[in-house]
Design an enzyme around this catalytic site. Structure first.
Site, PDB file in Angstrom:
ATOM      1  N   GLY A   1      26.885  63.255  26.223  1.00 21.42           N
ATOM      2  CA  GLY A   1      27.327  63.908  25.003  1.00 21.42           C
ATOM      3  C   GLY A   1      27.816  65.328  25.202  1.00 21.42           C
ATOM      4  O   GLY A   1      27.019  66.279  25.150  1.00 21.42           O
TER       5      GLY A   1
ATOM      6  N   GLN B   1      58.077  46.372  31.790  1.00 23.21           N
ATOM      7  CA  GLN B   1      59.522  46.248  31.997  1.00 23.21           C
ATOM      8  C   GLN B   1      59.847  45.008  32.817  1.00 23.21           C
ATOM      9  O   GLN B   1      60.822  44.305  32.536  1.00 23.21           O
ATOM     10  CB  GLN B   1      60.053  47.509  32.696  1.00 23.21           C
ATOM     11  CG  GLN B   1      61.554  47.662  32.637  1.00 23.21           C
ATOM     12  CD  GLN B   1      62.050  48.061  31.254  1.00 23.21           C
ATOM     13  OE1 GLN B   1      61.253  48.367  30.378  1.00 23.21           O
ATOM     14  NE2 GLN B   1      63.352  48.017  31.056  1.00 23.21           N
TER      15      GLN B   1
ATOM     16  N   GLU C   1      37.424  62.361  30.469  1.00 21.05           N
ATOM     17  CA  GLU C   1      36.930  63.075  31.659  1.00 21.05           C
ATOM     18  C   GLU C   1      37.857  64.230  32.044  1.00 21.05           C
ATOM     19  O   GLU C   1      37.979  64.590  33.216  1.00 21.05           O
ATOM     20  CB  GLU C   1      36.749  62.138  32.861  1.00 21.05           C
ATOM     21  CG  GLU C   1      35.992  60.866  32.577  1.00 21.05           C
ATOM     22  CD  GLU C   1      34.539  61.086  32.229  1.00 21.05           C
ATOM     23  OE1 GLU C   1      34.104  62.242  32.178  1.00 21.05           O
ATOM     24  OE2 GLU C   1      33.856  60.087  31.984  1.00 21.05           O
TER      25      GLU C   1
END
Length: 383
Positions: free
Chosen positions: A120, A334, A361
């Site tokens: 957290g 693609q 992160e």
């Protein structure tokens, strides 16, 4: 872990990923949850305790072995890594680095056995900006009282424990010394977990808010020294960033293999599209970039295992690998052409799943600033 044992483990993991985890992906997408029997198997394989020391029930892997394992696991859909990575990356790293003997004895065996952890740091108004952190920890008698909200917390809906960053000083102090780290059992009175957020991709992985209202903790909930939480978080994030980079490299490899198969099966103008040079260019560029990311990760891990400070290199590897993954999955869409835009085919899912890697992160932009800051600091010290 002994290298021969590790090699055998990787062979077993590769079979498990392809024969068990990938075939379960359709069911996970439909239910938005990993089945309990697969979670039990992952616990039995020791996937929640890869980096825990052997005396605490873990596998005792070094950083290079851990990151290689994450790369292999991440060939399958991202939720498998997501459920394990907080345990074995950030929380285990922080406990090993800053925990007392009692804290290690209490939590490392539980995490190695498969209890699920959350980390957290992010809040509604702050992420990388620790000065804006609002969650507070105030001394009360022999313990602490926590108040605040954490946002976008991976595993929050089913976590057993969270490592919570909270400010223990109202002022923003140098080197973020106003932030401390706390080990918080999620069944502590005063904790509420919000509803799981709906996301662009990564089915089976869940994030939610953690709301803390007058959460009373004992004195030994503090991990490390008071004011040392942010430094510990950043050090733990080195492992987290290498893990995300490895996840991106592993998933890019899965996407490229899918495109290679499709290019050989799909025909146009009477022949497989794999014969067309511009399709080959996209395949080759993807292979080149995946190889480069793998080399960066291996180098950063080798240096980390040798005791080097890899903050800058872990950030660089994470940035390159995740941006590379974004380019690869875009090429894969693609190559699939119109089919790549349909949910019926894997390419569309790869594209959605991969997007978050460039954000969590540490976003690419935050890490670029961090890399440049350290470059300039080193240059100034040498001038």
């Amino acid at each position: 872990m002994d290298n021969d044992v590790f090699d055998q483990f990787i062979e077993q993991l590769q079979r498990y990923v392809r024969e068990r985890l990938i075939p379960a992906e359709k069911a996970i997408i439909e239910a938005d949850a990993i089945p309990d029997d697969i979670l039990a198997e992952m616990r039995d394989m020791g996937l929640f305790g890869l980096t825990m020391p052997e005396e605490y029930g873990g596998a005792g892997m070094n950083i290079a072995q851990y990151v290689r394992t994450i790369r292999e696991l991440s060939y399958a859909m991202p939720c498998y890594r997501s459920i394990t990575s907080i345990n074995i990356g950030m929380v285990c790293s922080a406990l090993k680095r800053g925990g007392t003997d009692a804290q290690k004895a209490e939590w490392l065996p539980r995490l190695a056995a498969g209890e699920i952890a959350s980390f957290g740091l992010t809040e509604p108004g702050s992420g990388s900006d620790s000065a804006a952190m609002q969650t507070s920890a105030v001394k009360s008698g022999n313990g602490w009282v926590l108040n605040g909200t954490k946002r976008y917390i991976t595993n929050a809906p089913f976590a057993n424990v969270a490592l919570i960053m909270a400010r223990t000083n109202k002022e923003a102090l140098p080197k973020n010394a106003h932030v401390s780290a706390f080990i918080v059992p999620m069944d502590t009175p005063g904790i509420t977990v919000g509803k799981s957020d709906k996301k662009m991709g990564q089915a089976g992985s869940h994030i939610a808010d953690i709301i803390m209202e007058d959460v009373k903790l004992p004195a030994d909930a503090l991990l490390g020294a008071e004011g040392g939480g942010f430094v510990m978080a950043m050090q733990s994030l080195d492992n987290g960033r290498l893990s995300v980079g490895a996840a991106a490299a592993g998933y890019a490899r899965r996407a490229l293999d899918s495109a290679l198969r499709y290019a050989n099966e799909r025909k146009a103008f009477g022949e497989p599209i794999a014969n067309f040079q511009l399709i080959q260019q996209m395949l080759a560029e993807s292979e080149i970039e995946i190889y480069a990311a793998e080399c960066m990760l291996e180098d950063a891990c080798r240096r980390a295992d040798a005791g080097e400070n890899v903050l800058r290199k872990a950030a660089a590897a994470k940035v390159f690998a995740t941006e590379m993954c974004g380019r690869v999955v875009d090429r894969v869409v693609q190559i699939y052409g119109g089919a790549g835009y349909l949910a019926e085919y894997d390419a569309e899912r790869f594209f959605r799943d991969a997007r978050i890697y460039r954000i969590y992160e540490g976003t690419t932009q935050i890490l670029q600033l961090q890399i440049a800051k350290h470059m300039l600091r080193e240059w100034a010290a040498q001038a």
